[in-house]
Enzyme design. Structure first.
Site, mmCIF file in Angstrom:
data_model
loop_
_atom_site.group_PDB
_atom_site.id
_atom_site.type_symbol
_atom_site.label_atom_id
_atom_site.label_comp_id
_atom_site.label_asym_id
_atom_site.label_seq_id
_atom_site.Cartn_x
_atom_site.Cartn_y
_atom_site.Cartn_z
ATOM 1 N N LYS A 29 0.830 -1.208 0.000
ATOM 2 C CA LYS A 29 0.000 0.000 0.000
ATOM 3 C C LYS A 29 0.864 1.257 0.000
ATOM 4 O O LYS A 29 0.659 2.181 -0.793
ATOM 5 C CB LYS A 29 -0.926 -0.016 1.227
ATOM 6 C CG LYS A 29 -1.994 1.039 1.180
ATOM 7 C CD LYS A 29 -2.878 0.973 2.415
ATOM 8 C CE LYS A 29 -3.792 -0.236 2.371
ATOM 9 N NZ LYS A 29 -4.416 -0.519 3.667
ATOM 10 N N ARG A 98 -3.139 2.955 8.708
ATOM 11 C CA ARG A 98 -3.505 1.741 7.965
ATOM 12 C C ARG A 98 -2.320 0.795 7.857
ATOM 13 O O ARG A 98 -1.207 1.216 7.573
ATOM 14 C CB ARG A 98 -3.921 2.092 6.530
ATOM 15 C CG ARG A 98 -5.171 2.912 6.437
ATOM 16 C CD ARG A 98 -5.329 3.446 5.011
ATOM 17 N NE ARG A 98 -6.430 4.373 4.926
ATOM 18 C CZ ARG A 98 -7.681 4.016 4.641
ATOM 19 N NH1 ARG A 98 -7.959 2.767 4.371
ATOM 20 N NH2 ARG A 98 -8.635 4.916 4.605
ATOM 21 N N GLY A 107 -7.987 -7.553 4.888
ATOM 22 C CA GLY A 107 -8.788 -7.628 6.112
ATOM 23 C C GLY A 107 -8.107 -8.342 7.266
ATOM 24 O O GLY A 107 -8.704 -8.534 8.317
ATOM 25 N N MET A 109 -5.279 -7.445 8.883
ATOM 26 C CA MET A 109 -4.651 -6.574 9.875
ATOM 27 C C MET A 109 -5.540 -5.340 10.108
ATOM 28 O O MET A 109 -6.674 -5.307 9.677
ATOM 29 C CB MET A 109 -3.245 -6.227 9.432
ATOM 30 C CG MET A 109 -2.356 -7.462 9.431
ATOM 31 S SD MET A 109 -0.687 -7.121 8.967
ATOM 32 C CE MET A 109 -0.848 -6.554 7.318
ATOM 33 N N ARG A 343 -3.349 -1.062 -6.428
ATOM 34 C CA ARG A 343 -2.379 -2.177 -6.441
ATOM 35 C C ARG A 343 -2.694 -3.022 -7.661
ATOM 36 O O ARG A 343 -3.793 -2.929 -8.226
ATOM 37 C CB ARG A 343 -2.483 -3.000 -5.179
ATOM 38 C CG ARG A 343 -3.804 -3.676 -5.059
ATOM 39 C CD ARG A 343 -3.946 -4.460 -3.784
ATOM 40 N NE ARG A 343 -5.368 -4.778 -3.666
ATOM 41 C CZ ARG A 343 -5.984 -5.073 -2.566
ATOM 42 N NH1 ARG A 343 -5.348 -5.089 -1.441
ATOM 43 N NH2 ARG A 343 -7.264 -5.357 -2.567
ATOM 44 N N HIS A 459 -4.016 -36.207 5.960
ATOM 45 C CA HIS A 459 -3.737 -37.338 5.058
ATOM 46 C C HIS A 459 -4.626 -37.252 3.824
ATOM 47 O O HIS A 459 -4.159 -37.352 2.691
ATOM 48 C CB HIS A 459 -3.989 -38.653 5.814
ATOM 49 C CG HIS A 459 -3.809 -39.869 4.965
ATOM 50 N ND1 HIS A 459 -4.846 -40.449 4.286
ATOM 51 C CD2 HIS A 459 -2.697 -40.572 4.647
ATOM 52 C CE1 HIS A 459 -4.392 -41.492 3.612
ATOM 53 N NE2 HIS A 459 -3.082 -41.589 3.812
ATOM 54 N N ARG A 582 5.916 -47.556 -13.292
ATOM 55 C CA ARG A 582 6.029 -48.469 -12.140
ATOM 56 C C ARG A 582 5.459 -49.808 -12.585
ATOM 57 O O ARG A 582 4.332 -49.860 -13.081
ATOM 58 C CB ARG A 582 5.222 -47.925 -10.961
ATOM 59 C CG ARG A 582 5.798 -46.657 -10.321
ATOM 60 C CD ARG A 582 4.947 -46.255 -9.124
ATOM 61 N NE ARG A 582 5.565 -45.217 -8.314
ATOM 62 C CZ ARG A 582 5.231 -43.915 -8.370
ATOM 63 N NH1 ARG A 582 4.304 -43.500 -9.217
ATOM 64 N NH2 ARG A 582 5.834 -43.049 -7.580
ATOM 65 N N ARG A 637 10.698 -48.977 -14.597
ATOM 66 C CA ARG A 637 11.391 -49.308 -13.346
ATOM 67 C C ARG A 637 11.107 -50.754 -12.969
ATOM 68 O O ARG A 637 9.946 -51.190 -12.965
ATOM 69 C CB ARG A 637 10.914 -48.398 -12.219
ATOM 70 C CG ARG A 637 11.679 -48.686 -10.953
ATOM 71 C CD ARG A 637 11.240 -47.816 -9.818
ATOM 72 N NE ARG A 637 9.909 -48.178 -9.362
ATOM 73 C CZ ARG A 637 9.242 -47.474 -8.455
ATOM 74 N NH1 ARG A 637 9.766 -46.372 -7.968
ATOM 75 N NH2 ARG A 637 8.048 -47.864 -8.059
ATOM 76 N N SER A 786 17.551 -41.090 -12.160
ATOM 77 C CA SER A 786 16.264 -40.420 -11.957
ATOM 78 C C SER A 786 16.059 -40.285 -10.451
ATOM 79 O O SER A 786 16.116 -41.277 -9.720
ATOM 80 C CB SER A 786 15.137 -41.236 -12.592
ATOM 81 O OG SER A 786 13.913 -40.603 -12.329
ATOM 82 N N GLY A 788 14.355 -40.182 -7.157
ATOM 83 C CA GLY A 788 13.103 -40.584 -6.520
ATOM 84 C C GLY A 788 12.963 -39.758 -5.258
ATOM 85 O O GLY A 788 13.350 -40.169 -4.165
ATOM 86 N N ASN A 790 10.506 -38.933 -3.524
ATOM 87 C CA ASN A 790 9.607 -39.377 -2.447
ATOM 88 C C ASN A 790 10.414 -40.143 -1.403
ATOM 89 O O ASN A 790 10.383 -39.849 -0.211
ATOM 90 C CB ASN A 790 8.504 -40.290 -2.990
ATOM 91 C CG ASN A 790 7.703 -39.642 -4.090
ATOM 92 O OD1 ASN A 790 7.584 -38.428 -4.130
ATOM 93 N ND2 ASN A 790 7.162 -40.439 -4.991
ATOM 94 N N ASP A 791 11.151 -41.145 -1.881
ATOM 95 C CA ASP A 791 11.970 -41.914 -0.936
ATOM 96 C C ASP A 791 13.144 -41.089 -0.419
ATOM 97 O O ASP A 791 13.540 -41.229 0.737
ATOM 98 C CB ASP A 791 12.472 -43.197 -1.600
ATOM 99 C CG ASP A 791 11.469 -44.322 -1.440
ATOM 100 O OD1 ASP A 791 11.031 -44.557 -0.295
ATOM 101 O OD2 ASP A 791 11.091 -44.942 -2.452
ATOM 102 N N CYS A 854 11.536 -38.237 -10.844
ATOM 103 C CA CYS A 854 10.224 -38.863 -11.043
ATOM 104 C C CYS A 854 9.436 -38.944 -9.748
ATOM 105 O O CYS A 854 8.379 -39.536 -9.709
ATOM 106 C CB CYS A 854 10.373 -40.234 -11.684
ATOM 107 S SG CYS A 854 11.322 -41.382 -10.686
ATOM 108 N N TYR A 874 15.139 -33.494 -17.298
ATOM 109 C CA TYR A 874 13.671 -33.553 -17.374
ATOM 110 C C TYR A 874 13.053 -33.721 -15.995
ATOM 111 O O TYR A 874 13.727 -34.128 -15.042
ATOM 112 C CB TYR A 874 13.219 -34.689 -18.303
ATOM 113 C CG TYR A 874 13.508 -36.072 -17.780
ATOM 114 C CD1 TYR A 874 12.630 -36.728 -16.922
ATOM 115 C CD2 TYR A 874 14.674 -36.742 -18.137
ATOM 116 C CE1 TYR A 874 12.903 -37.986 -16.436
ATOM 117 C CE2 TYR A 874 14.964 -38.000 -17.656
ATOM 118 C CZ TYR A 874 14.069 -38.623 -16.799
ATOM 119 O OH TYR A 874 14.345 -39.867 -16.303
HETATM 120 C C1 PEP Z 1 10.261 -41.993 -5.357
HETATM 121 O O1 PEP Z 1 10.632 -42.605 -4.357
HETATM 122 O O2 PEP Z 1 10.349 -40.768 -5.485
HETATM 123 C C2 PEP Z 1 9.676 -42.722 -6.480
HETATM 124 C C3 PEP Z 1 9.380 -42.127 -7.607
HETATM 125 O O3 PEP Z 1 9.387 -44.025 -6.272
HETATM 126 P P1 PEP Z 1 8.095 -44.525 -5.476
HETATM 127 O O4 PEP Z 1 7.253 -43.363 -5.192
HETATM 128 O O5 PEP Z 1 7.446 -45.542 -6.350
HETATM 129 O O6 PEP Z 1 8.730 -45.146 -4.260
HETATM 130 MG MG MG Z 2 10.831 -44.761 -4.462
#
Ligand code: PEP
Ligand code: MG
Length: 902
Positions: A29, A98, A107, A109, A343, A459, A582, A637, A786, A788, A790-791, A854, A874
């Site tokens: 502002k 203000r 709104g 603050m 703004r 979850h 997978r 994989r 690649s 992973g 997640n793991d 991935c 990628y």
């Molecule tokens: C990962 O672990 O990121 C992965 C792509 O494998 P997954 O999710 O199947 O364990």
């Molecule tokens: Mg994995």
């Protein structure tokens, strides 16, 4: 030294000293008021106290040294400019105080208007307003009310009761019917309320009012609602707010005064035109509070043509200057137009694309800038189906819009029932108090998920977003009774099988079926809408901006897909190959029996028999995928999860065996299965016999898969296609694991490929921290990596990926340990560092090593930018997120540091 510091610490800026680029320091502002001032627009004079002052105050609990003097100096200059003194009994200057942070927090603050009024200056104000007593007393009662609530935490409803009482006594429900005497009496009543709650009289000293109001604005940065809003919008918690002290102008001085808001384009659709609302004889908060009905801004032309023309001129100038949609707040005081705020305006996802396209057409911005002004989260929103809503449909409850989309279906209360009904072709909505990993199959089967507990990181929310499934979480008006298969809401009972509709964007829950329509943007991506022919401006804009993103980006975008249908869809959505196929689903369904045979095999021959039976089935799977991805790389994989996951759960099996034994049935096979499940039981299956470990322990398992992949590639290629398989080994932690698998695989590949010309690459996932840290060694044996993630996140943080988000992440978010789940967006400092190390050391050992990701992060906008910066080749993500990743990969290239499209 101390004196020097005081001089250096400039905490207060006159409007004429700032500009729009100083948002960090002056807040949005303040920076924009300065910009308008410098453009020569009529902004009431004032000054801004910086976010630095706020931060210092919040850190120490007191105003930083020098602030009071600087305020004094700027106040004096403001008083000189206005020819009035703050709170002067005869001719008072009044100011508004203000809040205004770097990012707009509407709104959240505080604001205090009419600072400077007291028992004496209220008389002077009346004289100033030509003897308008009513106006003066109304302004005073507003100050006591706002000041009391904001600065001294007096319960607001006490003031509301008092004004309601005054209206009742007068026999009216309209504030405007209260005359000067009524308002004078109301001021007395308000002062009593103030004294009762604070133990002191309402402060009469104008400067004290000002200082306390400034302090209250500082403190409102940490008000609960502001904290919650920041978390939701991912606004950093340490920015602080600036405070703007502005000379008051009044829109409530009579019929020649008023106040309004204006947009330079429609913030909902992006359409060009004049949009806004105006309210005669009113102050700003009356518009927002909806006390009286506003009129469309166009009406102002009739009411006050001069101000209207002037406003239109300013709107055009502001849009040209900011080169974007601006929203504006203005006030007209006795025929004189004042600009109170502007703004770059918030807009819907659709408007963001449409406006960016229009501005390119108008030559105001180039395509790089257009790309910068939209984002993947907006595109994702545009891809979900929407409800066609009209007045007929009233929501019965409202929860958190946890995962966007519109879903309609029959209510079910258990995962098993969801799977069962979905198997019969029914659309179902899984309703739970909250979900847990056992509900996964039901969540996959359901069209949408509705929970009565849990927030955006519950979850249900996290898993649903990952699956691109509609989810409303935390609809706490629902009383869910799973054993009774019903829920109650607003006095109504909903039983299993009844239809509900849930909107994962707004969090609204409807009983019955609300009609939905597919997203036009998805129809475009699917190839059903020709962007050159459609007259839908959104589709045209998306097409154009996506084209530019594709041309700009360096990252390729692949998809995670393990069926032909998913592969085909992803390809239509622009996927340039498969980054993760997978293979585990290929061991489910009617193939379970073969997997059981494999596990129970007592001899090599039995095991080989089971594998031989799986081979043609797998080959057929791969043929379908290679065909769909003709000419593009496909990373397959090798099987990852522990084999016992393909057997029935221990408890269920034990019960079945016990019951069958009781009945005297032949249970030899079940007993063998049960023994196998017991043998294979692991306390920590995620860290157990899975991935490459499985391939090394079960002879022939990986070999069968390698053969199936290679044979499929050869068959597709011999039939005139072009298959480009990349075989990926999961969960490698040591180069020796990979070398062992590779030696066996290479023999099979050499044997199968023959003279077909098929080339098969062998690489690995990097998903165990040790692999990332020994990437130089591993690269010697890998043609690609690649990540992973997640793991890698699971093992990097030591967080069980199936448990923690539902269990305790809410607390971590609350404590600010992280601002977003590291499973959703890459943790750059920790897990991201592992990625960076592995990328650098891998490439050092093997120049040209192909690198991709991935894990789920491959489709997360912020993570895509990170992977771009690390130099990956990628990203790979679920089909639905492919367009988002394409867009963000393009944005990562054009993004200039310091700018922000929030
Ligand atoms: C990962 O672990 O990121 C992965 C792509 O494998 P997954 O999710 O199947 O364990
Ligand atoms: Mg994995």
């Amino acid at each position: 030294m101390a004196a020097q510091q005081t001089v250096d610490n400039k905490y207060v800026y006159d409007f004429a000293e700032g500009n729009k680029d100083l948002k960090d320091l002056l807040g949005g502002k303040g920076a924009n008021l300065a910009e308008m001032t410098n453009l020569g627009l009529p902004v009431p004079p004032g000054f801004t106290i910086t976010t630095e002052a706020c931060k210092a105050y919040l850190a120490t609990g007191r105003e930083p040294d020098g602030l009071a003097d600087q305020i004094e100096a700027h106040l004096e200059s403001l008083e000189r400019g206005m020819g009035r003194k703050l709170g002067d009994p005869d001719d008072p200057l009044l100011v508004s105080v203000r809040s205004g942070a770097k990012f707009s927090m509407p709104g959240m603050m505080e604001t205090v208007l009419n600072v400077g009024l007291n028992d004496r200056s209220v008389i002077g104000l009346s004289a100033q307003a030509g003897g308008n007593d009513r106006f003066a007393w109304d302004s005073y009662r507003r100050l006591i009310q706002m000041f009391g609530k904001t600065v001294c935490e007096v319960p607001g409803d006490e003031f509301e009761h008092a004004i309601d009482e005054a209206k009742r006594a007068k026999g009216t429900s309209n504030d405007l019917d209260l005359d000067a005497d009524d308002l004078r009496a109301l001021v007395d009543a308000y002062k009593k309320i103030f004294a009762k709650h604070t133990g002191r009289e309402f402060p009469q000293e104008p400067r004290e009012q000002l200082d306390l109001a400034i302090r209250a604005v500082f403190e409102s940065w940490n008000a609960d609602r502001a904290v919650v809003y920041r978390r939701q919008e991912r606004i950093p918690a340490d920015l602080g707010t600036a405070v703007n002290v502005v000379a008051m102008v009044f829109g409530n001085l009579g019929p020649d005064s008023g106040t309004g808001v204006a947009f330079t384009r429609d913030p909902a659709s992006g359409a060009q035109g004049i949009y806004g609302d105006y309210l005669t004889n009113a102050q700003g908060e009356d518009v927002v509070a909806g006390i009286r009905n506003t009129v469309p801004l166009q009406e102002l032309e009739r009411i006050d043509k001069k101000s209207y023309d002037e406003l239109l001129d300013y709107m055009a100038r502001l849009e040209g200057h900011y080169k974007d949609l601006c929203d504006i707040e203005f006030t007209i005081e006795r025929g004189k137009l004042w600009m109170l705020q502007t703004r770059v305006g918030k807009r819907t996802a659709a408007a963001a694309f449409v406006i960016a396209g229009q501005l390119v057409d108008e030559g105001l911005i180039d395509l790089d800038e257009a790309l910068h002004r939209v984002n993947g989260a907006q595109l994702a929103q545009l891809m979900f189906p929407r409800f066609k809503l009209d007045h007929e449909f009233e929501p019965v409850a409202r929860g958190i819009g946890a995962s966007p989309g519109a879903a309609v279906g029959k209510v079910v209360f258990t995962s098993a029932r969801a799977v069962e009904l979905a198997g019969e072709g029914e659309a179902v909505i899984l309703v739970r108090r909250e979900t847990n990993p056992d509900d996964l199959n039901g969540m996959i089967a359901a069209k949408g998920i509705l929970t009565s507990r849990g927030g955006k990181t519950s979850h249900a929310a996290v898993v649903a977003r990952g699956m691109g499934k509609t989810c409303v979480s935390g609809a706490d008006e629902l009383d869910v009774n799973v054993p009774a298969k019903k829920f109650t809401v607003a006095g109504q009972t909903v039983n299993e099988g009844d239809i509900v509709s849930i909107d994962g964007t707004t969090g609204k829950v409807y009983l019955g079926e609300v009609p939905a329509m597919p997203s036009e943007v998805v129809r475009y991506f699917e190839g059903e809408l020709d962007p050159e022919r459609t007259d839908d401006p959104l589709v045209r804009a998306v097409h154009r901006i996506m084209g530019h993103a594709d041309a700009a980006r360096r990252l390729r975008v692949r998809t995670n897909a393990d069926t032909g249908a998913d592969a085909a869809r992803a390809r239509r959505f622009g996927a340039e190959g498969i980054g993760l196929c997978r293979t585990e689903h290929m061991f489910l369904g009617d193939r379970r029996e073969l997997v059981e045979r494999l596990i129970l095999a007592g001899t090599d021959r039995e095991r080989e028999g089971a594998l031989a039976a799986l081979l043609p089935l797998q080959r057929a799977d791969f043929i379908e995928i290679f065909r769909e991805m003709d000419g593009l790389p496909v990373t397959v994989r090798l099987i990852d999860p522990p084999l016992h996951e393909f057997l029935p759960p221990l408890e269920q099996l034990a019960v079945n065996v016990a019951v069958a034994q009781e009945r005297g049935e032949d249970v030899a096979k079940e007993e063998a299965l049960l023994a196998a499940v017991r043998r294979m039981h692991e306390e920590n299956p995620m860290l157990g016999l899975r991935g490459v470990r499985l391939g090394l322990v079960i002879p022939g398992l990986f070999a069968m898969q390698v053969r199936a992949i290679t044979e499929a590639a050869v068959e597709v290629t011999r039939a005139g296609g072009s298959a480009c398989p990349e075989i990926m080994v999961p969960l490698v932690g040591a180069v020796q694991e990979l070398e062992t698998v590779r030696a066996e695989a290479e023999k099979i590949i050499a044997e199968v490929v023959g003279d077909s010309g098929v080339e098969v690459l062998i690489g690995t996932m990097i998903e165990v921290p040790r692999a990332a840290l020994t990437a130089g060694q591993i690269a010697e044996a890998a043609q690609f990596f690649s990540f992973g993630t997640n793991d890698l996140t699971q093992m990097g943080w030591g967080f069980s990926r199936d448990d923690v988000e539902g269990a305790f992440f809410w607390r971590y978010l609350e404590l600010g340990i992280f601002g977003i789940s590291p499973f959703e967006s890459i943790d750059r400092d920790g897990v991201g560092r592992l990625v960076r190390i592995a990328a650098e050391e891998g490439r050092a050992a093997r120049p040209g090593l192909k690198l991709g990701v991935c894990g789920e992060h491959g489709g997360d906008p912020d993570s895509v930018h990170f992977f771009h910066s690390v130099g990956l080749d990628y990203v790979s993500c679920s089909p639905f997120r492919v367009p988002v990743a394409r867009l963000e990969a393009g944005r990562a290239v054009v993004e200039t540091t310091g700018s922000d499209s929030r």
